[in-house]
Write a protein that holds these residues in place. Structure first.
Motif, PDB file in Angstrom:
ATOM      1  N   ARG A  56     -55.726 -15.046  15.853  1.00 37.85           N
ATOM      2  CA  ARG A  56     -56.817 -16.011  15.690  1.00 37.85           C
ATOM      3  C   ARG A  56     -57.277 -16.044  14.246  1.00 37.85           C
ATOM      4  O   ARG A  56     -57.324 -14.999  13.613  1.00 37.85           O
ATOM      5  N   ARG A  78     -53.843 -20.889  16.665  1.00 40.10           N
ATOM      6  CA  ARG A  78     -53.777 -21.102  18.100  1.00 40.10           C
ATOM      7  C   ARG A  78     -52.350 -21.310  18.597  1.00 40.10           C
ATOM      8  O   ARG A  78     -52.033 -20.979  19.718  1.00 40.10           O
ATOM      9  N   THR A 110     -53.917 -24.400  13.668  1.00 39.05           N
ATOM     10  CA  THR A 110     -55.219 -23.928  14.117  1.00 39.05           C
ATOM     11  C   THR A 110     -55.950 -24.932  14.995  1.00 39.05           C
ATOM     12  O   THR A 110     -57.010 -24.624  15.535  1.00 39.05           O
TER      13      THR A 110
END
Length: 76
Positions: free
Chosen positions: A32, A35, A48
């Motif tokens: 993280r 994603r 992301t």
């Protein structure tokens, strides 16, 4: 752009029009804020957001070249 998509090896596999294999896999919690990962031979790109994922896929399949086109991922 016609193509085939298959769920395989923990991700989604597809082929670019030039035959290059592509794969989208969910990132691990430790990655993280990344994603998803878009993988092709010799390259692994982080995404992301959904917008970033679709942009990366559009560029990977060559839909970003020339006139503006939209990439939609949908079930047949």
């Amino acid at each position: 752009m016609p193509g085939r998509v298959a769920v395989a090896e923990g991700g989604v596999a597809l082929r670019a029009p030039d035959g290059t294999p592509l794969r989208v896999v969910a990132a691990a919690a430790a990655d993280r804020p990344i994603r998803w990962w878009v993988e092709k031979p010799g390259q692994r790109r982080p995404c992301t957001s959904v917008v970033g994922l679709l942009r990366t896929l559009r560029n990977a399949v060559g839909a970003g070249d020339g006139e503006a086109r939209r990439l939609r991922v949908a079930m047949p």
